[in-house]
Design a protein around this motif. Structure first.
Motif, PDB file in Angstrom:
ATOM      1  N   GLN A  60       1.012  -0.653  -0.322  1.00 33.98           N
ATOM      2  CA  GLN A  60      -0.107   0.233   0.129  1.00 33.98           C
ATOM      3  C   GLN A  60       0.746   1.253   0.293  1.00 33.98           C
ATOM      4  OE1 GLN A  60      -2.726  -0.700   3.411  1.00 33.98           O
ATOM      5  NE2 GLN A  60      -3.814  -2.142   2.619  1.00 33.98           N
ATOM      6  N   THR A  61       2.123   1.152   0.283  1.00 28.50           N
ATOM      7  CA  THR A  61       2.846   2.307   0.839  1.00 28.50           C
ATOM      8  C   THR A  61       3.570   2.350  -0.417  1.00 28.50           C
ATOM      9  OG1 THR A  61       3.232   2.116   3.087  1.00 28.50           O
ATOM     10  CG2 THR A  61       4.555   3.669   2.131  1.00 28.50           C
ATOM     11  N   LEU A  62       4.215   1.240  -1.269  1.00 28.60           N
ATOM     12  CA  LEU A  62       4.664   1.570  -2.010  1.00 28.60           C
ATOM     13  C   LEU A  62       3.855   2.473  -3.706  1.00 28.60           C
ATOM     14  CD1 LEU A  62       7.126  -1.839  -2.398  1.00 28.60           C
ATOM     15  CD2 LEU A  62       7.776   0.524  -2.208  1.00 28.60           C
ATOM     16  N   GLY A  63       2.224   2.171  -3.531  1.00 30.33           N
ATOM     17  CA  GLY A  63       1.361   2.512  -4.604  1.00 30.33           C
ATOM     18  C   GLY A  63       1.411   4.251  -4.297  1.00 30.33           C
ATOM     19  N   LEU A  64       1.736   4.715  -3.089  1.00 29.67           N
ATOM     20  CA  LEU A  64       1.966   6.320  -2.639  1.00 29.67           C
ATOM     21  C   LEU A  64       3.129   6.643  -3.738  1.00 29.67           C
ATOM     22  CD1 LEU A  64       0.886   6.334   1.163  1.00 29.67           C
ATOM     23  CD2 LEU A  64      -0.445   7.067  -1.741  1.00 29.67           C
ATOM     24  N   LEU A  65       4.192   5.901  -3.809  1.00 35.60           N
ATOM     25  CA  LEU A  65       5.568   6.626  -4.638  1.00 35.60           C
ATOM     26  C   LEU A  65       5.914   6.367  -5.791  1.00 35.60           C
ATOM     27  CD1 LEU A  65       7.661   5.407  -1.798  1.00 35.60           C
ATOM     28  CD2 LEU A  65       6.957   7.533  -2.082  1.00 35.60           C
ATOM     29  N   GLU A  66       4.493   5.099  -6.317  1.00 33.90           N
ATOM     30  CA  GLU A  66       4.785   5.092  -8.501  1.00 33.90           C
ATOM     31  C   GLU A  66       4.445   6.302  -9.199  1.00 33.90           C
ATOM     32  OE1 GLU A  66       0.998   3.223  -9.191  1.00 33.90           O
ATOM     33  OE2 GLU A  66       1.750   1.355  -7.894  1.00 33.90           O
ATOM     34  N   HIS A  67       3.963   7.554  -8.961  1.00 41.25           N
ATOM     35  CA  HIS A  67       4.554   8.543  -9.264  1.00 41.25           C
ATOM     36  C   HIS A  67       5.400   9.477  -8.874  1.00 41.25           C
ATOM     37  CE1 HIS A  67       3.446  12.609 -12.031  1.00 41.25           C
ATOM     38  NE2 HIS A  67       3.691  12.920 -11.217  1.00 41.25           N
ATOM     39  N   LYS A  68       6.359   8.937  -7.841  1.00 38.67           N
ATOM     40  CA  LYS A  68       7.630   9.718  -7.703  1.00 38.67           C
ATOM     41  C   LYS A  68       8.826   9.035  -8.935  1.00 38.67           C
ATOM     42  CE  LYS A  68      11.280  11.470  -4.493  1.00 38.67           C
ATOM     43  NZ  LYS A  68      10.740  11.763  -3.193  1.00 38.67           N
ATOM     44  N   ALA A  69       8.453   7.177  -8.639  1.00 39.14           N
ATOM     45  CA  ALA A  69       9.003   6.469  -9.484  1.00 39.14           C
ATOM     46  C   ALA A  69       9.207   7.135 -11.139  1.00 39.14           C
ATOM     47  CB  ALA A  69       8.262   5.148  -9.229  1.00 39.14           C
ATOM     48  N   LYS A  70       7.132   6.835 -11.635  1.00 39.29           N
ATOM     49  CA  LYS A  70       8.191   7.000 -13.377  1.00 39.29           C
ATOM     50  C   LYS A  70       8.263   8.757 -13.302  1.00 39.29           C
ATOM     51  CE  LYS A  70       3.222   4.607 -13.372  1.00 39.29           C
ATOM     52  NZ  LYS A  70       2.067   4.896 -13.591  1.00 39.29           N
ATOM     53  N   GLN A  71       8.600   9.494 -12.700  1.00 38.25           N
ATOM     54  CA  GLN A  71       9.110  10.575 -13.081  1.00 38.25           C
ATOM     55  C   GLN A  71      10.628  10.559 -13.584  1.00 38.25           C
ATOM     56  OE1 GLN A  71       7.625  13.280  -9.378  1.00 38.25           O
ATOM     57  NE2 GLN A  71       5.908  13.898 -10.736  1.00 38.25           N
ATOM     58  N   LYS A  72      11.186  10.348 -12.598  1.00 38.33           N
ATOM     59  CA  LYS A  72      12.415   9.603 -12.738  1.00 38.33           C
ATOM     60  C   LYS A  72      13.091   8.163 -13.375  1.00 38.33           C
ATOM     61  CE  LYS A  72      15.202  10.914  -8.757  1.00 38.33           C
ATOM     62  NZ  LYS A  72      15.812  10.699  -8.255  1.00 38.33           N
ATOM     63  N   HIS A  73      11.821   8.157 -14.216  1.00 38.84           N
ATOM     64  CA  HIS A  73      11.857   6.401 -15.037  1.00 38.84           C
ATOM     65  C   HIS A  73      12.937   5.155 -13.993  1.00 38.84           C
ATOM     66  CE1 HIS A  73      11.012   9.091 -17.783  1.00 38.84           C
ATOM     67  NE2 HIS A  73      11.951   9.956 -18.047  1.00 38.84           N
ATOM     68  N   LEU A  74      12.464   5.070 -12.798  1.00 34.96           N
ATOM     69  CA  LEU A  74      13.142   4.688 -12.238  1.00 34.96           C
ATOM     70  C   LEU A  74      11.962   2.890 -12.420  1.00 34.96           C
ATOM     71  CD1 LEU A  74      14.522   6.267  -9.297  1.00 34.96           C
ATOM     72  CD2 LEU A  74      15.822   5.283 -10.867  1.00 34.96           C
ATOM     73  N   HIS A  75      12.167   1.777 -11.447  1.00 39.58           N
ATOM     74  CA  HIS A  75      11.572   0.426 -11.645  1.00 39.58           C
ATOM     75  C   HIS A  75      11.360   0.216 -10.139  1.00 39.58           C
ATOM     76  CE1 HIS A  75       8.584  -2.612 -12.717  1.00 39.58           C
ATOM     77  NE2 HIS A  75      10.332  -3.132 -11.780  1.00 39.58           N
ATOM     78  N   ILE A  76      10.472   0.270  -9.445  1.00 35.57           N
ATOM     79  CA  ILE A  76      10.592  -0.275  -8.383  1.00 35.57           C
ATOM     80  C   ILE A  76      10.037  -1.786  -7.678  1.00 35.57           C
ATOM     81  CG2 ILE A  76       9.347  -0.777  -5.247  1.00 35.57           C
ATOM     82  CD1 ILE A  76       8.889   2.638  -6.010  1.00 35.57           C
ATOM     83  N   GLN A  77      10.646  -2.721  -7.288  1.00 40.33           N
ATOM     84  CA  GLN A  77      10.644  -4.021  -7.501  1.00 40.33           C
ATOM     85  C   GLN A  77      10.666  -4.635  -6.152  1.00 40.33           C
ATOM     86  OE1 GLN A  77      14.021  -5.485  -9.439  1.00 40.33           O
ATOM     87  NE2 GLN A  77      13.651  -4.848 -11.535  1.00 40.33           N
ATOM     88  N   PHE A  78       9.004  -4.964  -7.031  1.00 38.17           N
ATOM     89  CA  PHE A  78       8.650  -5.592  -4.829  1.00 38.17           C
ATOM     90  C   PHE A  78       8.033  -6.982  -4.746  1.00 38.17           C
ATOM     91  CE2 PHE A  78       5.183  -5.889  -2.418  1.00 38.17           C
ATOM     92  CZ  PHE A  78       5.789  -6.120  -0.662  1.00 38.17           C
ATOM     93  N   HIS A  79       8.815  -8.097  -3.886  1.00 36.13           N
ATOM     94  CA  HIS A  79       9.033  -9.575  -3.709  1.00 36.13           C
ATOM     95  C   HIS A  79       8.877 -10.100  -2.463  1.00 36.13           C
ATOM     96  CE1 HIS A  79      10.070  -9.865  -7.768  1.00 36.13           C
ATOM     97  NE2 HIS A  79      10.503  -8.923  -7.390  1.00 36.13           N
ATOM     98  N   SER A  80       7.320 -10.488  -1.767  1.00 35.59           N
ATOM     99  CA  SER A  80       6.910 -10.171  -0.491  1.00 35.59           C
ATOM    100  C   SER A  80       6.911 -11.278  -0.429  1.00 35.59           C
ATOM    101  CB  SER A  80       6.584  -9.440  -0.227  1.00 35.59           C
ATOM    102  OG  SER A  80       5.771  -9.689   1.150  1.00 35.59           O
ATOM    103  N   GLU A  81       6.833 -12.561   0.250  1.00 36.27           N
ATOM    104  CA  GLU A  81       6.650 -13.450   1.146  1.00 36.27           C
ATOM    105  C   GLU A  81       4.962 -13.431   1.530  1.00 36.27           C
ATOM    106  OE1 GLU A  81       8.601 -15.675   3.128  1.00 36.27           O
ATOM    107  OE2 GLU A  81      10.434 -16.782   1.940  1.00 36.27           O
ATOM    108  N   ASN A  82       4.086 -14.494   1.441  1.00 36.61           N
ATOM    109  CA  ASN A  82       2.661 -14.170   2.412  1.00 36.61           C
ATOM    110  C   ASN A  82       2.611 -14.164   4.297  1.00 36.61           C
ATOM    111  OD1 ASN A  82       1.278 -13.571  -0.221  1.00 36.61           O
ATOM    112  ND2 ASN A  82       0.985 -15.773  -0.092  1.00 36.61           N
ATOM    113  N   SER A  83       2.425 -13.798   4.471  1.00 37.48           N
ATOM    114  CA  SER A  83       1.848 -14.402   6.074  1.00 37.48           C
ATOM    115  C   SER A  83       2.908 -13.773   6.557  1.00 37.48           C
ATOM    116  CB  SER A  83       1.721 -15.476   6.949  1.00 37.48           C
ATOM    117  OG  SER A  83       0.270 -15.634   5.440  1.00 37.48           O
ATOM    118  N   LEU A  84       3.960 -12.079   6.491  1.00 37.44           N
ATOM    119  CA  LEU A  84       5.127 -12.033   7.765  1.00 37.44           C
ATOM    120  C   LEU A  84       4.978 -11.015   8.443  1.00 37.44           C
ATOM    121  CD1 LEU A  84       7.458 -10.545   4.287  1.00 37.44           C
ATOM    122  CD2 LEU A  84       7.349 -12.866   6.150  1.00 37.44           C
ATOM    123  N   PHE A  85       3.950 -11.180   9.692  1.00 38.28           N
ATOM    124  CA  PHE A  85       2.912 -11.325  10.801  1.00 38.28           C
ATOM    125  C   PHE A  85       3.845 -10.485  11.734  1.00 38.28           C
ATOM    126  CE2 PHE A  85      -0.269 -13.774   9.100  1.00 38.28           C
ATOM    127  CZ  PHE A  85      -1.345 -12.384   9.002  1.00 38.28           C
TER     128      PHE A  85
END
Length: 713
Positions: A571-596
């Motif tokens: 959810q937080t990385l979604g707020l930074l999508e526009h800033k990443a597009k402005q600098k032509h950067l790509h955020i690669q996110f990989h996460s396992e499930n149930s990291l409580f």
């Protein structure tokens, strides 16, 4: 028991007595034991040697007696030999009678010629017919059956006998003329040698290799001949042993005896001597009795000396004890004990008086230090509580009483604090707890310390409560300030993100209005529905963007809940999508499930926002930013890595300091890493920075995995 009395076994005079007795008995016992053991061994060796010497002498004497008889039967004169084997019966009879008179052990004599025919016979009992005295068969002499000494046999009277046969030869030319055979009555011969003085209880007996009893000094042996064969010494002799210098065993009557034996080579007999062990050991017992009497006399003498010396030593000590008891009862440390002598006890009294002076001075110092300690403990800003092993309150200082009240002795600590509105208490060092006191929220940092069990209060723990309300509120304001700064940086990107769907809504709305104004061909029902669906989709997108921003900006409770790092981070990385597009950067996110984990979701999102924002600012166009979350045992690893400029080594040490930044003015507050680190520590995690200048930076976060969240999912 009276206060001034002590048990008799604890008195010094008794100790002196026991010490004197012990010091007299132990060396005496040790030396006496060594001497007694040595003498006993020597006496036993003497007994063994005496017995063996006696049987050896008896064996030699019996062998010598047989040899003497054999020599008597051997004639060396020619006239005697011719008369013995000639035709003159009177001469032969005279020679045989002479031999019987010379050798008392000879019972009968027979003469055989060269053809082994009996030519003469004489018996000591003249009236007895030939061979009437023996139950042995008439010996038939021949060259094949010739033996110098016959086997043992018994006469009709039960007396042991043997036959001794010698060859008759002419002394001149050695011509064989015949044989002379004599019957030896062993009882008569043996009694001559057994009739010597024996010690008390001793007896001697003679047996052959088959265990047959030949002679004895104890008449009871006749009735126990079979038991006699079972004796260890007799068994050894029957097994072929030649002698025994001495040993202890049970005889035929089951009595312990000391015995020895010696064998006779020519006759293959054995002479045995035995004596009851209690008779043989009489000298040893007499020696032991004398030693015991001497030891008792010495012990009595030492006891008298010990009592006298103990009374002399104990008297001044008892006087010192009474004076000390007086001082204990009165508590007068300024008094002194009079010195009666200048020996060691007198010097002890002098030293005790010096000790009283020192104790008096230290007592004054302790009073002063106690007053000072009371002032410090009551004046310190932290609450202090002593707890027992069950965490019940034993003692508290004035500050703790000021916060929670006065009456809570022996009550559980959790109950006392919970009664004031505690939200939650975790017995962990460094844990900050929130408490409502006097209608006001207060924050305390608790520290537990285990105490040694040998303290006078039997306290097991020391609890310190430090009021960190101002510190917690300041950290909250700092986190909020950093959040507002982050929201300000996100504002332009969020506005642009909203502008795109609004442009689509405006375009579709204008198109539909223009076509509705046309009279000829208006939009169809399907075109109108498609337009409204598109408009609705873009409006939903705008709502999602604003909800994400509002959710991040909303002030939430500071408590801890179970959060899924993967979902919250996405959810937080979604707020930074526009800033990443402005600098032509790509955020690669990989996460396992149930990291409580246990923490505050809003604060975690702030950590992700700060760290990814720093990575975006440090990366050049076209680069990628890796964000990974995975589980490693009971730990969750969350890594944010960029491939940008990196942090110089001299700046890396200051990166976590508040207000430190390398960005241009207006681009950063210098609180991002500092606030993020504080949030991670609050979640009981660790955060580490690894950076190489020109290659990029890696932020590694380790958080404890919470299994309860996995089970509920």
């Amino acid at each position: 028991m009276k206060e001034n009395s002590i048990p008799w076994w604890m008195r010094i005079k008794v100790h002196f007595l026991l010490f004197g007795i012990a010091m007299s008995i132990l060396p005496l016992f040790f030396l006496g034991y060594l001497g007694f053991t040595s003498v006993r061994q020597n006496l036993q060796m003497d007994i063994y040697e005496q017995n063996f010497d006696q049987v050896s002498v008896l064996a030699r004497e019996i062998q010598d007696a047989i040899a003497t008889i054999e020599n008597s039967l051997t004639f060396t004169k020619t006239t005697t030999v011719q008369a013995l084997t000639g035709s003159d019966e009177a001469s032969r009879q005279l020679i045989l009678e002479t031999l019987l008179q010379k050798e008392p052990s000879l019972k009968e004599l027979k003469v055989y010629d060269a053809n082994f025919r009996s030519i003469a016979q004489i018996n000591r009992q003249a009236s007895a017919p030939p061979n009437s005295s023996t139950n042995a068969p008439e010996p038939i002499l021949s060259s094949e059956r010739l033996s110098p000494i016959s086997d043992l046999y018994f006469s009709q009277e039960g007396q042991p006998e043997i036959r001794l046969t010698v060859t008759i030869q002419d002394p001149m030319d050695g011509k064989f003329l015949g044989h002379l055979q004599g019957t030896i009555e062993l009882t008569t011969m043996i009694n001559r040698y057994f009739n010597f003085h024996l010690d008390e209880g001793k007896y001697v007996f003679l047996v052959d290799r088959s265990g047959t009893l030949i002679g004895q000094t104890d008449s009871d042996l006749h009735f126990h001949e079979e038991d006699l064969r079972q004796a260890p010494a007799v068994q050894s002799f029957m097994a072929g042993e030649l002698f025994s210098t001495g040993s202890e065993y049970k005889n035929y009557a089951g009595v312990n005896v000391i015995g020895a034996f010696a064998s006779m080579d020519t006759l293959n007999w054995g002479v045995f001597i035995e004596q009851p062990a209690h008779e043989a050991n009489k000298p040893i017992f007499e020696l032991a009795l004398r030693l015991i009497m001497i030891a008792v006399l010495i012990m009595v003498l030492v006891m008298i000396i010990s009592i006298s010396f103990g009374l002399k030593v104990v008297h001044p000590i008892e006087n010192l004890e009474s004076q000390v008891r007086r001082i204990i009862q009165t508590g007068d440390l300024e008094s002194h004990i009079p010195i009666e002598s200048w020996d060691e006890i007198g010097r002890l009294v002098k030293s005790f008086n010096q000790l009283l002076n020192s104790l008096d001075q230290k007592n004054e110092n302790l009073k002063n230090e106690k007053e000072l300690l009371t002032t410090v403990v009551d004046g310190v800003g932290a609450g202090m509580v002593l707890l027992d092993s069950e965490r019940k309150i034993l003692w508290w200082n004035a500050k703790f009483a000021q916060w929670f009240g006065q009456q809570f002795a022996h009550l559980p600590c959790e109950q006392v604090i919970a009664g004031q509105g505690t939200e939650g208490i975790l017995l962990e060092n460094g844990r900050t707890i929130s408490v409502f006191l006097h209608e006001e929220r207060r924050h305390f940092r608790q520290m537990y310390y285990e105490l040694s069990p040998d303290n006078p209060e039997n306290a097991a723990y020391l609890l310190l409560l430090d009021d960190v309300t101002q510190e917690v509120e300041m950290e909250a304001r700092m986190i909020e300030t950093d959040k507002m700064a982050a929201i300000g940086l996100l504002a332009s990107g969020v506005a642009h993100e909203i502008n795109n769907p609004l442009a689509v809504v405006a375009a579709y709305s204008e198109d539909l209005l223009e076509r509705l104004d046309e009279e000829d061909s208006g939009p169809s029902q399907e075109e109108i529905k498609l337009g409204f669906d598109t408009v609705l989709e873009q409006i939903v997108r705008c709502k999602q963007i604003t909800d994400g921003l509002l959710g991040f900006a909303r002030k939430r409770d500071s408590g801890s809940d179970l959060i899924d790092l993967g979902i919250a981070s996405a959810q937080t990385l979604g707020l930074l999508e526009h800033k990443a597009k402005q600098k032509h950067l790509h955020i690669q996110f990989h996460s396992e499930n149930s990291l409580f984990v246990l923490g505050n979701e809003n604060e975690w999102q702030q950590v992700v926002l700060n760290l990814v924002t720093n990575a975006l600012d440090a990366s050049s166009e076209g680069k990628a930013i890796d964000v990974r979350g995975y589980r490693e045992g009971n730990t969750i690893q969350f890594i944010i890595q960029d491939y940008g400029e990196g942090i110089p080594q001299d700046h890396l040490k200051k990166a976590l300091d508040p207000f430190f930044t390398t960005k241009s003015p207006g681009q950063g507050t210098g609180l991002g890493l500092y606030v993020s680190y504080g949030i991670i520590v609050k979640m009981h995690g660790e955060m580490a920075l690894e950076s190489t200048e020109g290659q990029g930076t890696k932020v590694k976060i380790s958080l404890p995995f919470h299994e309860a969240g996995e089970q509920s999912s």
